[in-house]
Design an enzyme around this catalytic site. Structure first.
Site, short mmCIF file in Angstrom:
data_model
loop_
_atom_site.label_atom_id
_atom_site.label_comp_id
_atom_site.label_asym_id
_atom_site.label_seq_id
_atom_site.Cartn_x
_atom_site.Cartn_y
_atom_site.Cartn_z
N TYR A 33 0.84 -1.20 0.00
CA TYR A 33 0.00 0.00 0.00
C TYR A 33 0.86 1.24 0.00
O TYR A 33 2.06 1.20 0.28
CB TYR A 33 -0.94 0.01 1.20
CG TYR A 33 -0.31 0.35 2.53
CD1 TYR A 33 -0.44 1.61 3.09
CD2 TYR A 33 0.44 -0.60 3.24
CE1 TYR A 33 0.14 1.93 4.30
CE2 TYR A 33 1.02 -0.30 4.46
CZ TYR A 33 0.87 0.98 4.99
OH TYR A 33 1.44 1.28 6.20
N LYS A 149 6.62 -2.00 2.06
CA LYS A 149 5.40 -1.43 2.66
C LYS A 149 4.22 -2.36 2.39
O LYS A 149 3.34 -2.08 1.57
CB LYS A 149 5.14 -0.03 2.12
CG LYS A 149 4.17 0.78 2.98
CD LYS A 149 4.13 2.22 2.53
CE LYS A 149 3.16 3.05 3.36
NZ LYS A 149 3.66 3.27 4.74
N GLU A 182 11.44 2.08 14.68
CA GLU A 182 10.57 3.11 14.10
C GLU A 182 9.24 3.06 14.82
O GLU A 182 9.01 2.21 15.68
CB GLU A 182 10.38 2.89 12.60
CG GLU A 182 9.86 1.52 12.22
CD GLU A 182 9.88 1.27 10.72
OE1 GLU A 182 9.78 2.24 9.95
OE2 GLU A 182 9.99 0.10 10.32
N LEU A 207 11.32 0.88 7.32
CA LEU A 207 10.74 1.46 6.13
C LEU A 207 11.41 2.78 5.78
O LEU A 207 11.64 3.62 6.65
CB LEU A 207 9.24 1.69 6.34
CG LEU A 207 8.47 2.14 5.11
CD1 LEU A 207 8.40 1.03 4.07
CD2 LEU A 207 7.06 2.57 5.52
#
Length: 287
Positions: A33, A149, A182, A207
């Site tokens: 996505y 992702k 993260e 990411l």
């Protein structure tokens, strides 16, 4: 006005938009996505998100569903039909629909493409940023390819829920060495106790955030020194400032971590300046 979704070639009322029960996104989280911020009806950081989309698809060996030009038109049309001036547009691409079986389906199985858009109050976002938000830390239990992702976000969902239950806005995930990786949907930054701006490098299976990348370009233009190096939870709690970046949050000040006040407990000057710089450029360059 009722919302509108794009699903596999058709624009449908949001409440009636469906995918097949054997879509591999539903059965296996076998998809990717992207999400773009929308300013004045235009998408921010467009090229960065599109480039990452193609990388994610290639890493998972999912066919690119349509040309860049056609996909751009679908995104813009979904924004238009939903009358979104400020908000987000969300794209999901899965490996498509096939009999439930773990191996990839037959070659030529068309990917599924879903696009939705919704409005977000710009005033509310600014009010939140002026006050700052709380962050909590949780163990990082995600799979080892967080650089892609994917729609496999169960660990992220659990982390975000822990944050909400503990009265925080975001959760920062921590690896087995006590280092922040993260956020559940963001990239983590600090201005450390020595005044140095730091964020973890993206070689460590995190990411490569598009907002993160755009902000790094602005930091370079400003001549600010940046240290791409992991930091521990203890270093974050001793930091002068902390913040996180994402398409929906932009540059969001974090004023406490696990209940420990960061700096004076208010958004710091570097974070505030970087948020202004990013928003100015994002609005200017949106398409």
């Amino acid at each position: 006005m009722s919302r509108v979704a794009y699903v596999n070639g058709q624009y449908q009322p949001h409440g009636q938009a469906v995918i097949h029960v054997e879509d591999r996104g539903f059965q296996f989280a076998d998809g990717v996505y992207e999400v773009w911020s929308v300013f004045d009806g235009r998408m921010a950081d467009f090229d960065g998100h599109m480039t990452r989309l193609h990388r994610s698809l290639n890493e998972l060996r999912i066919d690119i569903p349509m040309t860049r030009e056609s996909l751009t038109q679908v995104l813009k049309e979904t924004i238009r039909r939903n009358r979104v001036r400020n908000g987000i547009v969300y794209l999901q691409v899965t490996r498509g629909t096939a009999r439930r079986d773990h191996p990839f389906p037959a070659e030529g199985t068309p990917p599924s493409v879903i696009v939705t858009a919704r409005s977000i109050s710009a005033d509310r976002s600014e009010a939140t940023a002026k006050k700052g938000v709380a962050v909590v830390t949780v163990p990082d239990i995600r799979w080892g390819r967080c650089d892609i992702k994917t729609v496999g976000l169960l660990a992220n969902v659990l982390a975000k829920q822990q944050a909400r239950e503990r009265g925080a806005y975001e959760a920062w995930m921590v690896d087995e060495m006590g280092l922040v990786t993260e956020g559940s949907s963001t990239n983590a930054w600090i201005v450390d106790e020595n005044g140095k701006l730091r964020t973890r490098d993206t070689q460590a299976n995190i990411l490569k955030g598009i907002t993160r990348t755009a902000l790094m370009d602005l930091i370079a233009e400003e001549g600010v020194e940046l240290d791409e190096r992991p930091f521990s939870v203890d270093e974050a709690k001793r930091a002068k400032e902390a913040f996180f970046t994402a398409a929906g949050a932009f540059v969001m000040p974090a004023v406490s971590i696990d209940g420990v006040k960061i700096g004076d407990g208010k958004p710091g000057p570097i974070t505030t300046r970087l948020r202004t710089l990013y928003l100015d450029q994002a609005r200017r360059d949106a398409i």
